[in-house]
Design a protein around this motif. Structure first.
Motif, PDB file in Angstrom:
ATOM      1  N   SER A 100      -1.884   5.375  -1.018  1.00 28.22           N
ATOM      2  CA  SER A 100      -1.422   6.389  -2.021  1.00 28.22           C
ATOM      3  C   SER A 100      -2.239   7.700  -2.083  1.00 28.22           C
ATOM      4  O   SER A 100      -3.433   7.516  -1.755  1.00 28.22           O
ATOM      5  N   MET A 101      -1.624   8.554  -2.519  1.00 28.12           N
ATOM      6  CA  MET A 101      -2.188   9.712  -2.602  1.00 28.12           C
ATOM      7  C   MET A 101      -2.924  10.637  -1.628  1.00 28.12           C
ATOM      8  O   MET A 101      -4.245  11.190  -1.704  1.00 28.12           O
ATOM      9  N   GLY A 102      -2.510  10.484  -0.352  1.00 27.25           N
ATOM     10  CA  GLY A 102      -2.977  10.961   0.922  1.00 27.25           C
ATOM     11  C   GLY A 102      -4.380   9.923   1.225  1.00 27.25           C
ATOM     12  O   GLY A 102      -4.953  10.747   1.993  1.00 27.25           O
ATOM     13  N   GLN A 103      -4.765   9.206   0.543  1.00 23.96           N
ATOM     14  CA  GLN A 103      -5.934   8.350   1.179  1.00 23.96           C
ATOM     15  C   GLN A 103      -5.549   7.383   2.173  1.00 23.96           C
ATOM     16  O   GLN A 103      -4.123   7.117   2.422  1.00 23.96           O
ATOM     17  N   TRP A 104      -6.550   6.744   2.839  1.00 21.64           N
ATOM     18  CA  TRP A 104      -6.560   5.887   3.608  1.00 21.64           C
ATOM     19  C   TRP A 104      -7.330   4.534   3.455  1.00 21.64           C
ATOM     20  O   TRP A 104      -8.148   4.546   3.075  1.00 21.64           O
ATOM     21  N   PHE A 105      -6.652   3.474   3.612  1.00 14.18           N
ATOM     22  CA  PHE A 105      -7.361   2.044   3.487  1.00 14.18           C
ATOM     23  C   PHE A 105      -7.967   1.778   4.938  1.00 14.18           C
ATOM     24  O   PHE A 105      -7.209   1.926   5.982  1.00 14.18           O
ATOM     25  N   VAL A 106      -9.333   1.046   4.944  1.00 10.00           N
ATOM     26  CA  VAL A 106      -9.778   0.745   6.324  1.00 10.00           C
ATOM     27  C   VAL A 106     -10.272  -0.792   5.886  1.00 10.00           C
ATOM     28  O   VAL A 106     -10.983  -0.878   4.854  1.00 10.00           O
ATOM     29  N   CYS A 107      -9.951  -1.493   6.625  1.00 13.73           N
ATOM     30  CA  CYS A 107     -10.317  -3.013   6.486  1.00 13.73           C
ATOM     31  C   CYS A 107     -11.029  -3.385   7.721  1.00 13.73           C
ATOM     32  O   CYS A 107     -10.305  -3.498   8.932  1.00 13.73           O
ATOM     33  N   MET A 108     -12.156  -4.130   7.549  1.00 13.78           N
ATOM     34  CA  MET A 108     -12.798  -5.183   8.737  1.00 13.78           C
ATOM     35  C   MET A 108     -12.790  -6.459   8.184  1.00 13.78           C
ATOM     36  O   MET A 108     -13.931  -7.007   7.577  1.00 13.78           O
ATOM     37  N   PRO A 109     -11.776  -7.053   8.348  1.00 13.82           N
ATOM     38  CA  PRO A 109     -11.350  -8.558   7.876  1.00 13.82           C
ATOM     39  C   PRO A 109     -12.811  -9.601   8.331  1.00 13.82           C
ATOM     40  O   PRO A 109     -13.158 -10.328   7.552  1.00 13.82           O
ATOM     41  N   ASP A 110     -13.333  -9.435   9.392  1.00 17.81           N
ATOM     42  CA  ASP A 110     -14.480 -10.462  10.011  1.00 17.81           C
ATOM     43  C   ASP A 110     -15.482  -9.964   9.257  1.00 17.81           C
ATOM     44  O   ASP A 110     -16.690 -10.860   9.175  1.00 17.81           O
ATOM     45  N   TRP A 111     -15.745  -8.797   8.573  1.00 22.16           N
ATOM     46  CA  TRP A 111     -16.849  -8.446   7.760  1.00 22.16           C
ATOM     47  C   TRP A 111     -16.543  -8.355   6.204  1.00 22.16           C
ATOM     48  O   TRP A 111     -17.571  -8.270   5.522  1.00 22.16           O
ATOM     49  N   ASN A 112     -15.417  -9.049   5.994  1.00 24.81           N
ATOM     50  CA  ASN A 112     -15.220  -9.265   4.582  1.00 24.81           C
ATOM     51  C   ASN A 112     -15.445  -7.773   3.699  1.00 24.81           C
ATOM     52  O   ASN A 112     -16.040  -7.804   2.801  1.00 24.81           O
ATOM     53  N   ALA A 113     -14.900  -6.813   4.553  1.00 24.32           N
ATOM     54  CA  ALA A 113     -15.319  -5.328   4.013  1.00 24.32           C
ATOM     55  C   ALA A 113     -13.944  -4.481   4.019  1.00 24.32           C
ATOM     56  O   ALA A 113     -13.108  -4.727   4.918  1.00 24.32           O
ATOM     57  N   SER A 114     -13.750  -3.774   2.935  1.00 25.39           N
ATOM     58  CA  SER A 114     -12.622  -2.805   2.874  1.00 25.39           C
ATOM     59  C   SER A 114     -13.008  -1.317   2.216  1.00 25.39           C
ATOM     60  O   SER A 114     -13.623  -1.580   1.186  1.00 25.39           O
ATOM     61  N   VAL A 115     -12.407  -0.600   2.325  1.00 26.88           N
ATOM     62  CA  VAL A 115     -12.791   0.584   1.607  1.00 26.88           C
ATOM     63  C   VAL A 115     -11.481   1.780   1.592  1.00 26.88           C
ATOM     64  O   VAL A 115     -10.659   1.362   2.325  1.00 26.88           O
ATOM     65  N   ILE A 116     -11.258   2.709   0.718  1.00 30.28           N
ATOM     66  CA  ILE A 116     -10.510   3.666   0.563  1.00 30.28           C
ATOM     67  C   ILE A 116     -11.223   5.015   0.937  1.00 30.28           C
ATOM     68  O   ILE A 116     -12.259   5.072   0.450  1.00 30.28           O
ATOM     69  N   ILE A 117     -10.691   5.756   1.887  1.00 31.56           N
ATOM     70  CA  ILE A 117     -11.440   6.879   2.276  1.00 31.56           C
ATOM     71  C   ILE A 117     -10.359   8.080   2.140  1.00 31.56           C
ATOM     72  O   ILE A 117      -8.978   7.906   2.057  1.00 31.56           O
ATOM     73  N   GLY A 118     -10.776   9.400   2.095  1.00 30.30           N
ATOM     74  CA  GLY A 118      -9.777  10.509   1.954  1.00 30.30           C
ATOM     75  C   GLY A 118      -9.314  11.031   3.125  1.00 30.30           C
ATOM     76  O   GLY A 118      -8.363  11.293   3.230  1.00 30.30           O
ATOM     77  N   GLU A 119     -10.232  11.036   4.044  1.00 29.85           N
ATOM     78  CA  GLU A 119      -9.772  11.705   5.310  1.00 29.85           C
ATOM     79  C   GLU A 119     -10.427  11.042   6.499  1.00 29.85           C
ATOM     80  O   GLU A 119     -11.405  10.656   6.709  1.00 29.85           O
TER      81      GLU A 119
END
Length: 125
Positions: free
Chosen positions: A46-65
């Motif tokens: 939402s709101m022009g952001q992007w989700f990025v997920c690395m499942p093998d690393w148990n890691a995820s983030v929301i980034i703007g660009e």
């Protein structure tokens, strides 16, 4: 798709997007860089952001660009607890977005509409 990485210390290495798949609402990339194989998913949030997920690393983030490599490298590196791999993922996102001409979205109006619908009014100075 091959790419080169350079971190703030001047360390350089190469990486490659080995495979990718488009799912309509999101993408899956398989990358290889500096001895690591990383599977990642990303898509619009939402709101022009992007989700990025690395499942093998148990890691995820929301980034703007997708194309802000230095900011994304820091944020993704913190989530993965690995600065080098975080930079590799950030650069792969940049290269992929450029090669596929993925358009970023300005969410200013969407945000203003949400505020208005919540009862906030604009005050002009």
């Amino acid at each position: 798709m091959r790419f080169n990485c350079v971190n703030e210390n001047g360390t350089t290495w190469s990486g490659e997007i080995k495979k990718y798949k488009e799912y309509g609402s999101h993408y899956h990339l398989e990358i290889s860089a500096k001895g690591s194989g990383i599977s990642l998913y990303f898509g619009s949030a939402s709101m022009g952001q992007w989700f990025v997920c690395m499942p093998d690393w148990n890691a995820s983030v929301i980034i703007g660009e997708l194309r802000n490599v230095s900011y994304n490298a820091e944020k993704i590196g913190n989530a993965m607890n690995n600065e080098i791999d975080g930079h590799s993922v950030a650069k792969a996102l940049y290269v992929f977005a450029e090669s596929k001409d993925i358009q970023e979205k300005d969410s200013t109006q969407e945000f203003l509409d949400i505020l208005h619908n919540a009862g906030f009014n604009r005050v002009d100075e």
